[in-house]
Design a protein around this motif. Structure first.
Motif, mmCIF file in Angstrom:
data_model
loop_
_atom_site.group_PDB
_atom_site.id
_atom_site.type_symbol
_atom_site.label_atom_id
_atom_site.label_comp_id
_atom_site.label_asym_id
_atom_site.label_seq_id
_atom_site.Cartn_x
_atom_site.Cartn_y
_atom_site.Cartn_z
ATOM 1 N N ASP A 63 1.947 10.465 -36.784
ATOM 2 C CA ASP A 63 1.628 11.103 -38.203
ATOM 3 C C ASP A 63 2.713 12.292 -38.359
ATOM 4 O O ASP A 63 2.373 13.220 -37.955
ATOM 5 C CB ASP A 63 0.256 11.485 -38.360
ATOM 6 N N GLU A 64 3.850 11.979 -39.206
ATOM 7 C CA GLU A 64 4.900 12.612 -39.504
ATOM 8 C C GLU A 64 4.316 13.958 -40.586
ATOM 9 O O GLU A 64 4.726 14.980 -40.386
ATOM 10 C CB GLU A 64 5.835 11.957 -40.165
ATOM 11 N N ASP A 65 3.337 13.581 -41.180
ATOM 12 C CA ASP A 65 2.852 14.496 -42.272
ATOM 13 C C ASP A 65 2.037 15.638 -41.346
ATOM 14 O O ASP A 65 1.779 16.919 -41.857
ATOM 15 C CB ASP A 65 1.959 13.843 -43.193
ATOM 16 N N PHE A 66 1.148 15.012 -40.302
ATOM 17 C CA PHE A 66 0.522 16.002 -39.411
ATOM 18 C C PHE A 66 1.479 16.957 -38.755
ATOM 19 O O PHE A 66 1.224 18.118 -38.723
ATOM 20 C CB PHE A 66 -0.151 15.280 -38.409
ATOM 21 N N LEU A 67 2.661 16.440 -38.403
ATOM 22 C CA LEU A 67 3.698 17.448 -37.523
ATOM 23 C C LEU A 67 3.947 18.279 -38.565
ATOM 24 O O LEU A 67 4.230 19.734 -38.363
ATOM 25 C CB LEU A 67 4.640 16.461 -36.927
ATOM 26 N N ALA A 68 4.310 18.188 -39.848
ATOM 27 C CA ALA A 68 4.918 18.812 -40.742
ATOM 28 C C ALA A 68 3.875 20.007 -41.210
ATOM 29 O O ALA A 68 4.210 21.087 -41.288
ATOM 30 C CB ALA A 68 5.110 18.286 -42.092
ATOM 31 N N ALA A 69 2.610 19.758 -41.374
ATOM 32 C CA ALA A 69 1.715 20.597 -41.225
ATOM 33 C C ALA A 69 1.297 21.601 -40.271
ATOM 34 O O ALA A 69 1.163 22.665 -40.495
ATOM 35 C CB ALA A 69 0.138 19.988 -41.805
ATOM 36 N N LEU A 70 1.470 20.905 -39.232
ATOM 37 C CA LEU A 70 1.273 21.640 -37.755
ATOM 38 C C LEU A 70 2.355 22.765 -37.763
ATOM 39 O O LEU A 70 1.960 23.888 -37.174
ATOM 40 C CB LEU A 70 1.503 21.026 -36.626
ATOM 41 N N ALA A 71 3.523 22.683 -38.534
ATOM 42 C CA ALA A 71 4.422 23.743 -38.263
ATOM 43 C C ALA A 71 4.109 24.662 -39.326
ATOM 44 O O ALA A 71 4.591 25.902 -39.181
ATOM 45 C CB ALA A 71 5.725 23.169 -38.823
ATOM 46 N N GLN A 72 3.073 24.648 -40.214
ATOM 47 C CA GLN A 72 2.613 25.756 -41.138
ATOM 48 C C GLN A 72 1.217 26.221 -40.809
ATOM 49 O O GLN A 72 0.659 27.185 -41.356
ATOM 50 C CB GLN A 72 2.532 25.338 -42.595
#
Length: 351
Positions: free
Chosen positions: A302-311
């Motif tokens: 889930d690329e969206d999850f990894l993007a959110a994880l960074a924030q």
């Protein structure tokens, strides 16, 4: 498993536990709300069901208005969605999530079950140990029980949990010096653990990985001895056994992960959450490569999850098998006994 659960005579026997289940849910909601948690409801359909090697998901397909198609999965945990909410700005959240896991059926497993997950932003993961102890006591109190019970074993629901590290448990119950098989880099020595396991009388196979041997020792020698008399917190897992947890401060071989046990039954899995998106991607890719080798399939990341994880802010999170806790609080022998409408089993081969 419970067949013909709709028959009035069977339902009459099951009903007291089901009523207790509802009472425990209400008590838990009040407990969380009194501590300023917000209840959330995460979507069951996700682009990725989770990326753990040995978890199996239910796959489906979404069809758009123009007939466009895409694969989706029923989530195996609400974790990815909850962490996105933490990235969005939520601080304390909980979710009574219905989750689905394939290839799982037995006294403690059901393909559809309730996972209670809660997260605390900017709070240490040790806080979750106190949360778990409080919820175990509250479940028993609400059910009118003094002890949790399963298969002739009992656990004082109101006693302070025993805290034992994974390394201590391997030494005490199996005579294995576990951390001698884990390098300071976190890499695990499969041959060293296999040799120690065989010396302890635990069988190994040539194609077993370090994690396979670790799990076998845990299941055969350690878990049956945890949570007897009082709950147990098994903590400080090796980093290779904590795909979503951050490293423990002071020892790169270990992770901020613990599991809660009662009557030899795992009830909860808790993390100091990893927020390094690059490291999380590396772990996911390694686990999916292993899944491909073992099972011939892999799940998307889930690329969206990894993007959110960074924030996402630093946080701690817990996942508690709610049905199992209700089982032990009501002295049920099977998970089906505390589910209102158990899923029908698949037909036997050749039927």
């Amino acid at each position: 498993m419970t067949l013909n659960w709709w028959r009035p005579d069977i339902h009459e026997d099951r009903r007291p536990r089901l009523i207790a289940r509802g009472a425990i849910i209400r008590a838990f909601r009040a407990w969380f709300e009194a501590r300023d948690f917000v209840e959330v409801e995460t979507a069951a359909l996700q682009v990725s069901p989770g990326n753990e090697t040995h978890l199996h998901a239910f796959a489906t397909e979404i069809i758009g208005p123009a007939g466009e198609r895409a694969s989706l999965y029923l989530h195996t945990s609400p974790e990815f969605a909850c962490k996105k909410l933490l990235a969005a700005g939520e601080r304390r959240i909980f979710d009574f999530a219905r989750v689905w896991r394939n290839r799982e059926r037995g006294p403690l497993h059901h393909p559809e079950f309730t996972m209670l997950e809660w997260y605390r932003a900017e709070e240490p993961y040790e806080t979750l140990m106190a949360d778990c102890a409080a919820l175990v006591a509250l479940a028993a109190e609400t059910a009118g029980a003094k002890t949790l019970e399963f298969r002739g074993l009992a656990c004082d629901a109101f006693a302070e949990p025993l805290r034992i590290t994974v390394a201590e448990a391997f030494d005490r119950f199996a005579g294995i010096e576990l951390l001698a098989t884990v390098a300071s880099s976190g890499n695990a020595d499969r041959a060293a653990l296999a040799s120690a396991a065989r010396a302890a009388g635990v069988r190994t196979a040539e194609d077993d990985s370090w994690s396979d041997i670790f799990s076998r020792v845990l299941v055969e020698r350690i878990e049956p001895r945890l949570g007897i008399g009082r709950p147990a917190v098994l903590c400080e897992y090796p980093i290779v056994e904590a795909a979503l947890a951050r490293p423990a401060p002071g020892d790169p071989r270990l992770a901020e992960r613990f599991e809660l046990y009662a009557c030899g039954v795992e009830l909860a899995n808790c993390f100091g959450e990893l927020t390094d998106a690059a490291e999380q991607r590396r772990r996911f890719e390694a686990d999916m490569a292993l899944k491909q080798r073992i099972y011939g399939e892999r799940y998307p990341i889930d690329e969206d999850f990894l993007a959110a994880l960074a924030q996402m802010p630093p946080a701690s999170g817990a996942a508690l098998g709610f049905d199992r806790l209700v089982m032990l609080a009501t002295a049920a022998t099977r998970i089906d006994d505390v589910l209102w409408t158990p899923v029908a089993p698949p037909p036997p081969p050749g039927a």
